[in-house]
Design a protein around this motif. Structure first.
Motif, PDB file in Angstrom:
ATOM      1  N   MET A  69       0.840  -1.182   0.000  1.00  0.00           N
ATOM      2  CA  MET A  69       0.000   0.000   0.000  1.00  0.00           C
ATOM      3  C   MET A  69       0.884   1.243   0.000  1.00  0.00           C
ATOM      4  O   MET A  69       1.934   1.260   0.629  1.00  0.00           O
ATOM      5  CB  MET A  69      -0.876   0.040   1.241  1.00  0.00           C
ATOM      6  N   VAL A  70       0.408   2.229  -0.710  1.00  0.00           N
ATOM      7  CA  VAL A  70       1.113   3.500  -0.733  1.00  0.00           C
ATOM      8  C   VAL A  70       0.112   4.596  -0.370  1.00  0.00           C
ATOM      9  O   VAL A  70      -1.059   4.536  -0.739  1.00  0.00           O
ATOM     10  CB  VAL A  70       1.783   3.751  -2.120  1.00  0.00           C
ATOM     11  N   ASP A  71       0.576   5.567   0.379  1.00  0.00           N
ATOM     12  CA  ASP A  71      -0.246   6.720   0.750  1.00  0.00           C
ATOM     13  C   ASP A  71      -0.211   7.688  -0.429  1.00  0.00           C
ATOM     14  O   ASP A  71       0.865   8.075  -0.882  1.00  0.00           O
ATOM     15  CB  ASP A  71       0.331   7.367   2.015  1.00  0.00           C
ATOM     16  N   VAL A  72      -1.387   8.054  -0.929  1.00  0.00           N
ATOM     17  CA  VAL A  72      -1.491   8.970  -2.070  1.00  0.00           C
ATOM     18  C   VAL A  72      -2.063  10.287  -1.570  1.00  0.00           C
ATOM     19  O   VAL A  72      -3.157  10.323  -1.001  1.00  0.00           O
ATOM     20  CB  VAL A  72      -2.394   8.383  -3.180  1.00  0.00           C
ATOM     21  N   VAL A  73      -1.297  11.351  -1.749  1.00  0.00           N
ATOM     22  CA  VAL A  73      -1.715  12.689  -1.347  1.00  0.00           C
ATOM     23  C   VAL A  73      -2.236  13.394  -2.596  1.00  0.00           C
ATOM     24  O   VAL A  73      -1.515  13.500  -3.594  1.00  0.00           O
ATOM     25  CB  VAL A  73      -0.546  13.482  -0.723  1.00  0.00           C
ATOM     26  N   LEU A  74      -3.480  13.853  -2.518  1.00  0.00           N
ATOM     27  CA  LEU A  74      -4.123  14.506  -3.658  1.00  0.00           C
ATOM     28  C   LEU A  74      -4.203  16.006  -3.404  1.00  0.00           C
ATOM     29  O   LEU A  74      -4.910  16.461  -2.510  1.00  0.00           O
ATOM     30  CB  LEU A  74      -5.527  13.940  -3.856  1.00  0.00           C
ATOM     31  N   MET A  75      -3.463  16.768  -4.204  1.00  0.00           N
ATOM     32  CA  MET A  75      -3.511  18.223  -4.094  1.00  0.00           C
ATOM     33  C   MET A  75      -4.725  18.727  -4.880  1.00  0.00           C
ATOM     34  O   MET A  75      -5.140  18.098  -5.853  1.00  0.00           O
ATOM     35  CB  MET A  75      -2.224  18.838  -4.667  1.00  0.00           C
ATOM     36  N   PRO A  76      -5.298  19.878  -4.497  1.00  0.00           N
ATOM     37  CA  PRO A  76      -6.427  20.435  -5.246  1.00  0.00           C
ATOM     38  C   PRO A  76      -6.034  20.673  -6.697  1.00  0.00           C
ATOM     39  O   PRO A  76      -4.901  21.081  -6.942  1.00  0.00           O
ATOM     40  CB  PRO A  76      -6.712  21.756  -4.543  1.00  0.00           C
ATOM     41  N   PRO A  77      -6.889  20.407  -7.639  1.00  0.00           N
ATOM     42  CA  PRO A  77      -8.288  19.994  -7.578  1.00  0.00           C
ATOM     43  C   PRO A  77      -8.472  18.471  -7.537  1.00  0.00           C
ATOM     44  O   PRO A  77      -9.587  17.976  -7.537  1.00  0.00           O
ATOM     45  CB  PRO A  77      -8.873  20.550  -8.863  1.00  0.00           C
ATOM     46  N   PHE A  78      -7.370  17.722  -7.483  1.00  0.00           N
ATOM     47  CA  PHE A  78      -7.474  16.261  -7.548  1.00  0.00           C
ATOM     48  C   PHE A  78      -8.121  15.668  -6.301  1.00  0.00           C
ATOM     49  O   PHE A  78      -8.680  14.585  -6.363  1.00  0.00           O
ATOM     50  CB  PHE A  78      -6.106  15.637  -7.823  1.00  0.00           C
ATOM     51  N   ASP A  79      -8.060  16.383  -5.182  1.00  0.00           N
ATOM     52  CA  ASP A  79      -8.742  15.883  -3.987  1.00  0.00           C
ATOM     53  C   ASP A  79     -10.244  15.756  -4.240  1.00  0.00           C
ATOM     54  O   ASP A  79     -10.865  14.772  -3.853  1.00  0.00           O
ATOM     55  CB  ASP A  79      -8.447  16.764  -2.776  1.00  0.00           C
ATOM     56  N   ASP A 112     -11.607  13.940  -0.088  1.00  0.00           N
ATOM     57  CA  ASP A 112     -10.502  13.494   0.768  1.00  0.00           C
ATOM     58  C   ASP A 112      -9.186  13.808   0.072  1.00  0.00           C
ATOM     59  O   ASP A 112      -9.055  13.633  -1.136  1.00  0.00           O
ATOM     60  CB  ASP A 112     -10.579  11.989   1.032  1.00  0.00           C
ATOM     61  N   ASP A 113      -8.204  14.236   0.837  1.00  0.00           N
ATOM     62  CA  ASP A 113      -6.916  14.569   0.218  1.00  0.00           C
ATOM     63  C   ASP A 113      -5.889  13.456   0.374  1.00  0.00           C
ATOM     64  O   ASP A 113      -4.750  13.592  -0.054  1.00  0.00           O
ATOM     65  CB  ASP A 113      -6.366  15.886   0.758  1.00  0.00           C
ATOM     66  N   ARG A 114      -6.299  12.320   0.956  1.00  0.00           N
ATOM     67  CA  ARG A 114      -5.398  11.168   1.098  1.00  0.00           C
ATOM     68  C   ARG A 114      -6.151   9.877   0.821  1.00  0.00           C
ATOM     69  O   ARG A 114      -7.286   9.712   1.240  1.00  0.00           O
ATOM     70  CB  ARG A 114      -4.807  11.091   2.502  1.00  0.00           C
ATOM     71  N   GLY A 166      -1.242  13.006 -18.097  1.00  0.00           N
ATOM     72  CA  GLY A 166       0.029  13.476 -18.631  1.00  0.00           C
ATOM     73  C   GLY A 166       0.063  14.974 -18.867  1.00  0.00           C
ATOM     74  O   GLY A 166       1.128  15.600 -18.788  1.00  0.00           O
ATOM     75  N   LEU A 167      -1.086  15.564 -19.122  1.00  0.00           N
ATOM     76  CA  LEU A 167      -1.174  17.004 -19.354  1.00  0.00           C
ATOM     77  C   LEU A 167      -1.520  17.786 -18.096  1.00  0.00           C
ATOM     78  O   LEU A 167      -1.165  18.947 -17.966  1.00  0.00           O
ATOM     79  CB  LEU A 167      -2.242  17.302 -20.418  1.00  0.00           C
ATOM     80  N   ARG A 168      -2.224  17.142 -17.178  1.00  0.00           N
ATOM     81  CA  ARG A 168      -2.752  17.852 -16.012  1.00  0.00           C
ATOM     82  C   ARG A 168      -2.005  17.605 -14.716  1.00  0.00           C
ATOM     83  O   ARG A 168      -2.107  18.405 -13.794  1.00  0.00           O
ATOM     84  CB  ARG A 168      -4.213  17.447 -15.785  1.00  0.00           C
ATOM     85  N   ILE A 171       2.587  11.934  -4.305  1.00  0.00           N
ATOM     86  CA  ILE A 171       1.811  13.170  -4.332  1.00  0.00           C
ATOM     87  C   ILE A 171       1.343  13.400  -5.766  1.00  0.00           C
ATOM     88  O   ILE A 171       2.142  13.330  -6.699  1.00  0.00           O
ATOM     89  CB  ILE A 171       2.633  14.371  -3.853  1.00  0.00           C
ATOM     90  N   VAL A 172       0.049  13.638  -5.925  1.00  0.00           N
ATOM     91  CA  VAL A 172      -0.545  13.960  -7.224  1.00  0.00           C
ATOM     92  C   VAL A 172      -0.878  15.443  -7.164  1.00  0.00           C
ATOM     93  O   VAL A 172      -1.720  15.873  -6.380  1.00  0.00           O
ATOM     94  CB  VAL A 172      -1.810  13.124  -7.497  1.00  0.00           C
ATOM     95  N   MET A 173      -0.163  16.234  -7.966  1.00  0.00           N
ATOM     96  CA  MET A 173      -0.349  17.680  -7.936  1.00  0.00           C
ATOM     97  C   MET A 173      -0.554  18.208  -9.348  1.00  0.00           C
ATOM     98  O   MET A 173      -0.179  17.554 -10.326  1.00  0.00           O
ATOM     99  CB  MET A 173       0.847  18.338  -7.268  1.00  0.00           C
ATOM    100  N   PRO A 174      -1.149  19.397  -9.469  1.00  0.00           N
ATOM    101  CA  PRO A 174      -1.370  19.959 -10.798  1.00  0.00           C
ATOM    102  C   PRO A 174      -0.039  20.260 -11.487  1.00  0.00           C
ATOM    103  O   PRO A 174       0.919  20.708 -10.850  1.00  0.00           O
ATOM    104  CB  PRO A 174      -2.125  21.253 -10.536  1.00  0.00           C
ATOM    105  N   ARG A 175      -0.028  20.018 -12.768  1.00  0.00           N
ATOM    106  CA  ARG A 175       1.137  20.353 -13.587  1.00  0.00           C
ATOM    107  C   ARG A 175       1.132  21.857 -13.790  1.00  0.00           C
ATOM    108  O   ARG A 175       0.090  22.453 -14.034  1.00  0.00           O
ATOM    109  CB  ARG A 175       1.046  19.635 -14.924  1.00  0.00           C
ATOM    110  N   ILE A 176       2.279  22.477 -13.672  1.00  0.00           N
ATOM    111  CA  ILE A 176       2.390  23.918 -13.868  1.00  0.00           C
ATOM    112  C   ILE A 176       3.032  24.152 -15.216  1.00  0.00           C
ATOM    113  O   ILE A 176       4.156  23.704 -15.466  1.00  0.00           O
ATOM    114  CB  ILE A 176       3.219  24.567 -12.750  1.00  0.00           C
TER     115      ILE A 176
END
Length: 81
Positions: free
Chosen positions: A1-11, A18-20, A47-49, A73-78
């Motif tokens: 198991m891996v802890d997945v942290v979802l940054m906005p807007p992916f949360d 939930d952000d985790r 891949g784009l987001r 961590i899943v975060m928005p692509r800048i």
């Protein structure tokens, strides 16, 4: 198991607010596929987001193994230019 942290807007999109999440995935490809099951279309747009970081290190190699990883961590692509 891996802890997945979802940054906005992916949360909101993937975690229902939930952000985790704790997910079972052998690689980043498998993790993205699991997230796509939760939010159809995510894998195609990821891949784009999205940018992914494994244990604090940003990576573009989605074949990276998650064996031994504790956090993704899943975060928005800048984008910029």
């Amino acid at each position: 198991m891996v802890d997945v942290v979802l940054m906005p807007p992916f949360d909101r999109e993937l975690g229902g607010g939930d952000d985790r999440l704790e997910l079972e995935a052998a690689s980043l490809f498998a993790l993205v596929a699991e997230l796509d099951r939760r939010s159809p279309g995510f894998a195609q747009a990821a891949g784009l987001r999205a940018t992914l970081a494994v244990d604090g290190m940003v990576t573009g190699d989605w074949s990276q193994s998650l064996s031994g990883a504790s956090e993704v961590i899943v975060m928005p692509r800048i984008a910029g230019g």
